[in-house]
Design an enzyme around this catalytic site. Structure first.
Site, mmCIF file in Angstrom:
data_model
loop_
_atom_site.group_PDB
_atom_site.id
_atom_site.type_symbol
_atom_site.label_atom_id
_atom_site.label_comp_id
_atom_site.label_asym_id
_atom_site.label_seq_id
_atom_site.Cartn_x
_atom_site.Cartn_y
_atom_site.Cartn_z
ATOM 1 C CE LYS A 119 -4.707 -1.518 1.698
ATOM 2 N NZ LYS A 119 -5.594 -1.159 2.473
ATOM 3 C CE LYS A 202 -7.672 -10.487 -2.409
ATOM 4 N NZ LYS A 202 -7.572 -10.471 -0.910
ATOM 5 C CE LYS A 205 -11.872 -2.798 0.143
ATOM 6 N NZ LYS A 205 -12.332 -3.244 1.301
#
Ligand code: AMP
Ligand code: TRP
Length: 339
Positions: A119, A202, A205
């Site tokens: 991140k 994967k 979102k």
């Protein structure tokens, strides 16, 4: 009696991966803990809004998303009469315990967290302290309830292991058994839903392509279209699971069918093996629509008149607060704080 805890962040809508990979298992644990864990269990499911602000959030959107996630829990089968549904920011003990535990957590351990590395990207120096310290807040979420089992996807395994280490550090340092080391209850690869556009990634979102995921709020038309366009290959469905090896798109669709129907991939292939995708995809779309429609409808109903959801959360928050306060007070006493 065991205590099960799991949480999701109120960021964006939930997708099929969250449902098959997390929510469905939460409901299973709520209803059948005795079969799954060999003992009755009490379940707590949280909407962790304090985690969501590790990346910038619009206040109105955050509040809306918090209610949406709570609505998805209920619509997906979490029964507020059986399980406790709470909002993290309404339970101050999470934040306070986090600070106390942060003083016992080595920076080196946090630096090894792969989610932080992902991140923060190349610019780790500019990442917020919250993003770095996030796993300590997650540990506090778990330890404040003395949870014995935490059902999460394998992407959270590292954070859960850190929670166990933090509990053990605290107990050793103060010669106590107050904090409970949570058993990982890792939901394996079989429950991992991949992107409809690229079966090696994967379903997420954060994927910029809407076509990559089925959102819990998608209508029937949208679901049918997304499945129609989903990645496959020219071969028909194999007769056996081994025949899915190396065929990521095909494997994903069979896995999704199995997850929705609650059967194994073998069972799916014994029914559809040999058929082409033109035959299988409409069946999968139909199953996805019939499974998700009641959930989507119930979610919409709950969000239209917020009073029901707000009442559920008020009750859950009160229950969670009472539990969390007890642990926090024990920890405060052990560490020698003013009473
Ligand atoms: P996230 O959406 O990453 O905040 O994850 C919320 C929960 O859903 C976690 O327990 C994840 O492990 C699970 N989850 C997220 N994406 C997937 C996926 N594609 N397949 C299975 N589980 C998922
Ligand atoms: N970190 C989890 C995720 O991103 C969410 C989470 C926060 C969580 N606190 C938790 C999960 C406590 C289980 C228990 O999906």
């Amino acid at each position: 009696m065991k205590r099960i805890l799991s949480c999701m962040q109120p960021t964006n809508n939930l997708h099929l991966g969250n449902y098959l990979g997390a929510l469905k298992n939460w409901v299973l644990l709520q209803d059948q803990a005795a079969d799954v864990l060999g003992e009755e269990a009490e379940c707590l499911y949280g909407v962790v809004d304090l985690h969501a602000i590790t990346v910038p959030q619009e206040p109105a959107e955050l509040l809306k998303a918090t209610r949406e996630i709570a609505a998805a829990y209920i619509a997906g089968g979490v029964d507020p009469d059986k399980s406790t549904i709470f909002v993290q920011s309404a339970i101050p003990a999470h934040s306070e315990l986090m600070w106390l535990l942060a003083t016992m957590t080595q920076m080196g351990k946090l630096e090894r967290m792969t989610q932080f590395k992902d991140k923060a990207g190349k610019n780790a120096e500019r990442a917020g302290l919250g993003l770095f310290a996030y796993p300590v807040l997650m540990a506090a979420d778990i330890l404040v309830y003395k949870a014995t089992h935490v059902p999460v996807g394998d992407d959270q395994k590292q954070h859960l292991e850190l929670s166990r280490e933090i509990a053990s550090t605290f107990n050793t340092r103060f010669d106590t058994e107050t904090l409970v080391q949570p058993e990982p209850y890792i939901m394996g690869a079989a429950t991992r839903v991949m992107s409809l556009q690229d079966g090696s990634k994967k379903m997420s979102k954060s994927d910029p392509s809407e076509k990559s995921r089925i959102n819990m709020t998608d209508d029937a038309d949208t679901i049918v279209k997304k499945i129609k366009k989903a990645q496959t290959d020219p071969e028909p469905l194999p007769e056996r699971v081994e025949g899915l090896e190396g065929r990521v798109g095909a494997d994903n669709l069979v896995n999704i069918y199995a997850g929705l129907a609650g059967i194994s991939k073998e069972d799916v292939l014994s029914e559809y093996g040999g058929q082409g995708w033109g035959q299988f995809k409409p069946k999968l779309a139909e199953l996805a629509v019939t499974t998700l429609a009641p959930i989507t409808e119930r979610m919409a109903q709950l969000l239209e008149d917020q009073s029901e959801i707000d009442a559920v959360l008020a009750k859950g928050n009160a229950k969670a607060n009472a539990l969390a306060e007890v642990t926090l007070q024990e920890v405060r006493d052990i560490m020698g704080f003013w009473k």
